[in-house]
Design an enzyme around this catalytic site. Structure first.
Site, PDB file in Angstrom:
ATOM      1  N   TYR A  61      33.759  51.602  26.450  1.00 25.71           N
ATOM      2  CA  TYR A  61      34.089  50.978  25.161  1.00 25.71           C
ATOM      3  C   TYR A  61      35.432  50.285  25.280  1.00 25.71           C
ATOM      4  CZ  TYR A  61      30.872  51.427  21.351  1.00 25.71           C
ATOM      5  OH  TYR A  61      29.832  51.226  20.512  1.00 25.71           O
ATOM      6  N   GLU A  63      36.838  47.839  22.644  1.00 28.54           N
ATOM      7  CA  GLU A  63      37.104  46.957  21.490  1.00 28.54           C
ATOM      8  C   GLU A  63      38.522  46.426  21.575  1.00 28.54           C
ATOM      9  OE1 GLU A  63      36.198  48.930  17.831  1.00 28.54           O
ATOM     10  OE2 GLU A  63      34.050  48.934  18.232  1.00 28.54           O
ATOM     11  N   ASP A 207      28.298  22.585  21.180  1.00 29.98           N
ATOM     12  CA  ASP A 207      27.492  23.703  21.669  1.00 29.98           C
ATOM     13  C   ASP A 207      26.794  23.207  22.938  1.00 29.98           C
ATOM     14  OD1 ASP A 207      25.488  25.468  22.314  1.00 29.98           O
ATOM     15  OD2 ASP A 207      24.746  25.721  20.271  1.00 29.98           O
ATOM     16  N   THR A 233      26.286  29.362  26.631  1.00 31.01           N
ATOM     17  CA  THR A 233      25.696  30.577  27.193  1.00 31.01           C
ATOM     18  C   THR A 233      25.945  30.560  28.701  1.00 31.01           C
ATOM     19  OG1 THR A 233      23.580  29.441  27.340  1.00 31.01           O
ATOM     20  CG2 THR A 233      23.892  30.896  25.462  1.00 31.01           C
ATOM     21  N   LYS A 236      22.032  29.937  31.670  1.00 35.53           N
ATOM     22  CA  LYS A 236      21.107  28.811  31.908  1.00 35.53           C
ATOM     23  C   LYS A 236      21.465  28.160  33.250  1.00 35.53           C
ATOM     24  CE  LYS A 236      20.007  28.225  27.022  1.00 35.53           C
ATOM     25  NZ  LYS A 236      20.996  28.881  26.148  1.00 35.53           N
ATOM     26  N   ARG A 242      22.961  37.016  31.146  1.00 38.63           N
ATOM     27  CA  ARG A 242      22.650  36.631  29.772  1.00 38.63           C
ATOM     28  C   ARG A 242      23.875  36.911  28.909  1.00 38.63           C
ATOM     29  NH1 ARG A 242      18.294  35.021  27.168  1.00 38.63           N
ATOM     30  NH2 ARG A 242      17.381  34.853  29.223  1.00 38.63           N
TER      31      ARG A 242
HETATM   32  N1  DSN Z   1      16.515  29.563  23.218  1.00 40.88           N
HETATM   33  C1  DSN Z   1      17.310  28.642  24.006  1.00 40.88           C
HETATM   34  C2  DSN Z   1      16.460  27.594  24.633  1.00 40.88           C
HETATM   35  O1  DSN Z   1      15.434  27.932  25.168  1.00 40.88           O
HETATM   36  O2  DSN Z   1      16.825  26.434  24.629  1.00 40.88           O
HETATM   37  C3  DSN Z   1      18.409  28.056  23.229  1.00 40.88           C
HETATM   38  O3  DSN Z   1      19.195  29.077  22.740  1.00 40.88           O
END
Ligand code: DSN
Length: 421
Positions: A61, A63, A207, A233, A236, A242
């Site tokens: 933990y 925080e 974003d 994110t 990708k 993730r």
């Molecule tokens: N769900 C993602 C995508 O597949 O593009 C975006 O967050």
């Protein structure tokens, strides 16, 4: 199949203690090894990232932030978070980084919390034109808590209509302008968005969950010099665990940090933070720049191959890692195409196209991406063949078996998790 080498010795323990669950892990590995993964938002992390994810850091933990925690015993995990922050700042040339968001949606929620009050106006790309749920969809917190004005793409070019963005910004005076998309295959002009935001005195948030990996490797221009806040994110094209992260100017650093914790989240996932540090480190290597350049070359080869087979690429092609395919001339819905491809061993997702006459559950399109197949070592020649196979699977469902056989031949050479990268 024997024990997958990347799970290390602990996988044997799991098999012994909980064979039922261990089998799920093996079956998922078989699934990805047994088919083509064309989902544009997925990738295969490195064994090093998986090792950090499967570590004892999950127990802690923490925080708060490094040096300012609300729990004792954080001096070791502090080092992981400091490394992740330093590497993110260096990799993206950013003034400030917060590496704690659990996901892209959490990162966006925190960014909005830092910049907006409920009821404030924000301008963002409509979901049916390529935006994201968190960009103001009515079924999402963003659409319920904010007064959302949406922009889209032009019907003729299928490109963002920057004149419309400017007109809407002048008319509605948003406090925040959001740029970024999940199914837009072209480059976004962040400089033009910056100019519009400055004209109306709005914050600019980018974003870049989808193209962040391409930016990290220098394959496309970065949003960081233009946006006040950049959310993304890590799983990708960036090929990390993730999770989410936020970059921002020094001016907004405190606001963003307070919005992530304690406003939106509690304890950070320290194993995921450590794995983000590993991924940022990998993305600094020259091999990663080479990888993301290949991702784009492959996406172009795939889009061209599909177009050549009568599967029209929205906007005429791609500049990134993904292509959006309009199936209306083929006479097959996106949902049917997704199912037919699945039967042939190809995993992809149905996707609305701009001005789609079909609902999101059916759609007139599919989205394809090349981060996974490029990690597997495929090149433009293979992607040309992949385009032919996708077309065959979509147009001729009876040929699923034959397509599967051809895919098996491709995968015999390009199986994931067989080599270090
Ligand atoms: N769900 C993602 C995508 O597949 O593009 C975006 O967050």
């Amino acid at each position: 199949m024997g024990t997958p080498p990347y799970y290390g010795p602990d996988f044997g323990l799991l098999q012994k203690q909980d064979p039922e669950l261990a089998q799920v892990l093996l079956d998922e590995l078989d699934r990805v090894r047994g088919g083509l993964q064309l989902i544009a938002s997925e990738n295969f992390t490195s064994p090093a990232v998986l090792a950090a994810l499967g570590s004892t850091l999950t127990n802690k933990y923490a925080e708060g932030y490094p040096g300012r925690r609300y729990y004792g015993g954080c001096e070791v995990v502090d080092r992981a978070e400091r490394l992740a922050i330093q590497r993110a700042k260096k990799l993206f040339n950013a003034e400030h980084a917060n590496v704690q968001p659990h996901s892209g949606a959490s990162a966006n929620l925190a960014a909005y919390a830092a910049l907006l009050q409920p009821g404030d106006t924000m301008l963002a790309m409509a979901l049916p034109h390529g935006g994201h749920l968190t960009h103001g969809s009515k079924v999402n917190f963003s659409g319920r808590w904010f007064d959302v004005v949406s922009y889209g793409v032009r019907r003729d070019t299928e490109l963002i209509d920057y004149d419309e963005v400017r007109d809407l910004a002048l008319r509605h005076q948003p406090k925040l302008i959001v740029c970024g998309a999940t199914s837009y295959p072209r480059l976004i002009d962040y400089g033009t968005f910056r100019g519009i935001a400055d004209e109306v005195g709005a914050w600019l948030m980018a974003d870049v969950a989808h193209p962040i990996g391409l930016m990290a490797g220098g394959a496309i221009p970065s949003a960081v010099p233009y946006a006040d806040v950049v959310t993304f994110t890590t799983h990708k094209a960036l090929r990390g665990p993730r999770g989410g992260a936020i970059l921002c100017t020094e001016e907004l650093a405190k606001k963003i940090d307070r919005a992530v914790f304690p406003f939106v989240q509690g304890g950070p996932l320290m194993h995921a933070v450590a794995a983000k540090a590993v991924a940022f480190g990998e993305a600094m290597r020259p091999e990663f720049a080479d990888y993301v350049n290949k991702v784009i070359v492959n996406a172009r080869a795939l889009a061209e191959s599909l177009s050549g087979e009568g599967m029209r690429a929205v906007s005429g092609g791609t500049d990134t890692h993904l292509a959006l395919i309009d199936l209306r001339d083929v006479g097959v819905s996106g949902a049917e195409a997704e199912q037919r491809c699945a039967a042939a061993g190809i995993t992809l997702n149905r996707n609305v196209i701009p001005y789609d006459p079909e609902p999101a559950s059916i759609t007139s399109g599919i989205r394809v991406g090349t981060p996974c197949v490029t990690t597997q070592g495929m090149g433009p020649q293979e992607l040309k063949e992949v385009g032919t196979l996708v077309t065959r699977a979509v147009r001729h469902p009876g040929s699923a078996r034959e397509v599967r056989e051809r895919i098996a031949a491709l995968l015999a050479i390009h199986r994931p998790y067989l080599s270090e990268y």
